[in-house]
Design a protein around this motif. Structure first.
Motif, PDB file in Angstrom:
ATOM      1  N   ILE A 275       1.014  -1.316  -0.252  1.00  0.00           N
ATOM      2  CA  ILE A 275       0.036   0.459   0.019  1.00  0.00           C
ATOM      3  C   ILE A 275       1.123   1.796  -0.094  1.00  0.00           C
ATOM      4  O   ILE A 275       0.964   2.640  -0.020  1.00  0.00           O
ATOM      5  CB  ILE A 275      -1.064   0.367   1.187  1.00  0.00           C
ATOM      6  CG1 ILE A 275      -0.088   0.027   2.775  1.00  0.00           C
ATOM      7  CG2 ILE A 275      -1.838  -1.561   1.081  1.00  0.00           C
ATOM      8  CD1 ILE A 275      -1.206   0.533   3.808  1.00  0.00           C
ATOM      9  N   ALA A 276       2.216   0.996   0.112  1.00  0.00           N
ATOM     10  CA  ALA A 276       3.018   1.907   0.338  1.00  0.00           C
ATOM     11  C   ALA A 276       3.483   2.945  -1.228  1.00  0.00           C
ATOM     12  O   ALA A 276       3.580   4.468  -1.009  1.00  0.00           O
ATOM     13  CB  ALA A 276       4.380   2.119   0.207  1.00  0.00           C
ATOM     14  N   THR A 284      -3.083   7.827   5.523  1.00  0.00           N
ATOM     15  CA  THR A 284      -4.095   7.786   6.773  1.00  0.00           C
ATOM     16  C   THR A 284      -3.896   7.000   7.705  1.00  0.00           C
ATOM     17  O   THR A 284      -4.356   7.309   8.285  1.00  0.00           O
ATOM     18  CB  THR A 284      -5.368   7.449   5.763  1.00  0.00           C
ATOM     19  OG1 THR A 284      -6.000   8.418   4.468  1.00  0.00           O
ATOM     20  CG2 THR A 284      -6.646   6.732   6.488  1.00  0.00           C
ATOM     21  N   LEU A 285      -2.979   5.218   7.103  1.00  0.00           N
ATOM     22  CA  LEU A 285      -3.213   4.256   7.849  1.00  0.00           C
ATOM     23  C   LEU A 285      -2.230   5.035   9.086  1.00  0.00           C
ATOM     24  O   LEU A 285      -1.747   4.714   9.813  1.00  0.00           O
ATOM     25  CB  LEU A 285      -2.166   3.518   7.289  1.00  0.00           C
ATOM     26  CG  LEU A 285      -2.020   2.646   8.196  1.00  0.00           C
ATOM     27  CD1 LEU A 285      -3.148   1.368   8.809  1.00  0.00           C
ATOM     28  CD2 LEU A 285      -0.896   1.026   7.600  1.00  0.00           C
ATOM     29  N   THR A 318      -6.952  -4.847   2.402  1.00  0.00           N
ATOM     30  CA  THR A 318      -6.015  -5.063   1.868  1.00  0.00           C
ATOM     31  C   THR A 318      -4.739  -5.183   2.612  1.00  0.00           C
ATOM     32  O   THR A 318      -3.808  -6.559   2.646  1.00  0.00           O
ATOM     33  CB  THR A 318      -5.193  -3.513   1.477  1.00  0.00           C
ATOM     34  OG1 THR A 318      -6.135  -3.454   0.287  1.00  0.00           O
ATOM     35  CG2 THR A 318      -3.580  -3.704   0.590  1.00  0.00           C
ATOM     36  N   LEU A 319      -4.291  -4.713   3.688  1.00  0.00           N
ATOM     37  CA  LEU A 319      -3.557  -5.437   4.736  1.00  0.00           C
ATOM     38  C   LEU A 319      -4.164  -6.957   5.474  1.00  0.00           C
ATOM     39  O   LEU A 319      -3.662  -8.100   5.604  1.00  0.00           O
ATOM     40  CB  LEU A 319      -3.393  -4.613   5.749  1.00  0.00           C
ATOM     41  CG  LEU A 319      -3.190  -3.420   5.733  1.00  0.00           C
ATOM     42  CD1 LEU A 319      -2.901  -2.443   7.267  1.00  0.00           C
ATOM     43  CD2 LEU A 319      -1.763  -3.329   4.602  1.00  0.00           C
ATOM     44  N   THR A 337       6.363  -0.101  11.668  1.00  0.00           N
ATOM     45  CA  THR A 337       7.232   0.681  11.854  1.00  0.00           C
ATOM     46  C   THR A 337       8.250  -0.127  11.303  1.00  0.00           C
ATOM     47  O   THR A 337       9.385   0.346  10.856  1.00  0.00           O
ATOM     48  CB  THR A 337       7.421   0.448  13.508  1.00  0.00           C
ATOM     49  OG1 THR A 337       6.520   1.617  14.008  1.00  0.00           O
ATOM     50  CG2 THR A 337       8.764   1.297  14.035  1.00  0.00           C
ATOM     51  N   ALA A 338       8.293  -1.369  11.360  1.00  0.00           N
ATOM     52  CA  ALA A 338       9.442  -2.709  10.916  1.00  0.00           C
ATOM     53  C   ALA A 338       9.439  -1.710   9.153  1.00  0.00           C
ATOM     54  O   ALA A 338      10.983  -2.236   8.993  1.00  0.00           O
ATOM     55  CB  ALA A 338       8.761  -3.663  11.203  1.00  0.00           C
ATOM     56  N   TRP A 339       8.959  -1.694   9.045  1.00  0.00           N
ATOM     57  CA  TRP A 339       8.565  -1.046   6.774  1.00  0.00           C
ATOM     58  C   TRP A 339       9.451  -0.385   7.274  1.00  0.00           C
ATOM     59  O   TRP A 339      10.236   0.317   6.027  1.00  0.00           O
ATOM     60  CB  TRP A 339       7.079  -1.059   6.739  1.00  0.00           C
ATOM     61  CG  TRP A 339       7.511  -0.379   4.949  1.00  0.00           C
ATOM     62  CD1 TRP A 339       7.471  -1.062   3.929  1.00  0.00           C
ATOM     63  CD2 TRP A 339       6.987   0.499   4.853  1.00  0.00           C
ATOM     64  NE1 TRP A 339       7.688  -0.896   2.995  1.00  0.00           N
ATOM     65  CE2 TRP A 339       7.550   0.529   2.953  1.00  0.00           C
ATOM     66  CE3 TRP A 339       6.783   2.142   5.367  1.00  0.00           C
ATOM     67  CZ2 TRP A 339       7.100   1.966   2.356  1.00  0.00           C
ATOM     68  CZ3 TRP A 339       6.837   3.022   4.601  1.00  0.00           C
ATOM     69  CH2 TRP A 339       7.267   3.039   3.060  1.00  0.00           C
ATOM     70  N   ARG A 340       9.008   0.919   7.881  1.00  0.00           N
ATOM     71  CA  ARG A 340       9.439   2.325   7.807  1.00  0.00           C
ATOM     72  C   ARG A 340      11.779   1.933   7.786  1.00  0.00           C
ATOM     73  O   ARG A 340      12.007   2.675   7.838  1.00  0.00           O
ATOM     74  CB  ARG A 340       9.413   3.110   8.538  1.00  0.00           C
ATOM     75  CG  ARG A 340       8.419   3.447   8.445  1.00  0.00           C
ATOM     76  CD  ARG A 340       7.683   5.146   9.118  1.00  0.00           C
ATOM     77  NE  ARG A 340       7.179   5.955   8.621  1.00  0.00           N
ATOM     78  CZ  ARG A 340       5.791   6.136   9.680  1.00  0.00           C
ATOM     79  NH1 ARG A 340       5.549   5.332  10.527  1.00  0.00           N
ATOM     80  NH2 ARG A 340       5.055   6.876   8.436  1.00  0.00           N
TER      81      ARG A 340
END
Length: 344
Positions: A275-276, A284-285, A318-319, A337-340
């Protein structure tokens, strides 16, 4: 025989002059003069401009023979010498003599360099913000022995008994300006290591960081551990949370230790990556995860709460996560957070 006598006469004059130079600096060192006074006395003795620069400071001290600061721009140095302390070059001294060096310039600079090293060891450098990156790296390096770390701290102007906070940051704002803002009345030094700014300070006022600065603040007593914590905290900064104390991360700091491959393979993290590509969904998330409330997220986004609810419903599908449930919100926060951290 007459030629030999003449050579010995010149040699004797040179030796006497050298002894006078040595005695002159011995007297200055007994008087415990500071660097400006040392440069001023040297300029008077040499009858030309004398300069001193320590690597831990951002300016040169240049004095003219009349006792005043030498005007800019500086003339080319006619002779120079390194300032060495504990086998480490910490600066340089020089003379700006018009024409060739004088017969005693080498002796004078040698004694001036020794005196400058003694002053640096006794008092530390003048208070400036920007510092030699090599000294800062010694302070924060985990491979540095404690004696070398203590020497580097002394050269940077930090007393051994003062607490030290380490900040890692990224910003387009000059580091010296940031250092002056967050620690205006206490010792502070700054430098850039690789692509990360470093601030060493005895205190840090986190509320005084300028806008658009991302900063992580370490908490450990040891500078090397505090630097590691500061870099970890920096990875957790976001536009909504630009300044992060490592102490405030708690168990979240463990996420920084997860191997990247393991994080990428996690289903929730992979779903965030999908979704990034839609900035609206990601924003929004992020707002919902940051606030934990539909209405507060709507306020942050300047939208009606019903619009945000529709977006979150679609994002949740989606998630594959029920975002309105406490467990779902926790999963989304951790995954985001892990994705960032992967992109850091």
């Amino acid at each position: 025989m007459e030629a030999l006598a003449e050579r010995l006469s010149h040699l004797d004059t040179h030796v006497q002059g050298a002894i006078r130079v040595v005695t002159f600096y011995d007297t200055l060192m007994r008087r415990r003069v500071d660097l400006p006074a040392l440069a001023r006395a040297s300029a008077a003795l040499a009858e030309c401009v004398a300069g001193i620069r320590l690597h831990g400071t951002a300016r040169a001290i240049r004095m003219a023979p009349d006792g005043r600061e030498a005007p800019a721009p500086s003339a080319p140095a006619s002779s120079t010498a390194p300032v060495v302390l504990d086998e480490e070059e910490i600066g340089s001294v020089w003379l700006e003599r018009p024409g060739p060096p004088g017969p005693l310039d080498e002796v004078l600079l040698d004694r001036l360099a020794i005196a400058a090293a003694a002053v640096a060891e006794r008092y530390g450098p003048a208070r400036t913000t920007m510092a030699d990156p090599a000294l800062v790296e010694l302070v924060v390096s985990p491979d540095c022995d404690e004696a070398a770390r203590a020497r580097a701290l002394r050269l940077l102007g930090f007393a051994a008994d003062l607490p030290l906070r380490v900040v890692a940051l990224r910003s387009r704002v000059p580091l010296d300006r940031i250092g002056g803002l967050v620690c205006p009345a206490r010792p502070v030094k700054a430098a850039t290591l690789a692509d990360v700014g470093v601030i060493l300070a005895t205190t840090v006022d986190a509320d005084r960081f300028p806008a658009d600065v991302r900063a992580g603040i370490g908490a450990a007593d040891s500078p090397d551990r505090s630097w590691r914590e500061a870099r970890t905290a920096l990875r957790f900064t976001t536009a909504r949370r630009p300044v992060v104390h490592h102490d405030d991360l708690g168990a979240l700091a463990l996420l920084a230790r997860i191997p990247e491959d393991a994080a990428r393979d996690n289903a929730d993290v992979a779903a965030i990556a999908r979704i990034a590509g839609n900035p609206e969904d990601l924003e929004t998330l992020d707002a919902y995860c940051a606030t934990g409330s539909l209405r507060r997220a709507a306020d942050c986004l300047h939208l009606h709460h019903s619009s945000v609810a529709r977006r979150l419903e679609q994002i949740g599908r989606t998630l594959g996560i029920e975002l309105t449930e406490p467990t779902g919100l926790l999963r989304a926060r951790l995954a985001l957070t892990a994705w960032r951290l992967l992109d850091d």
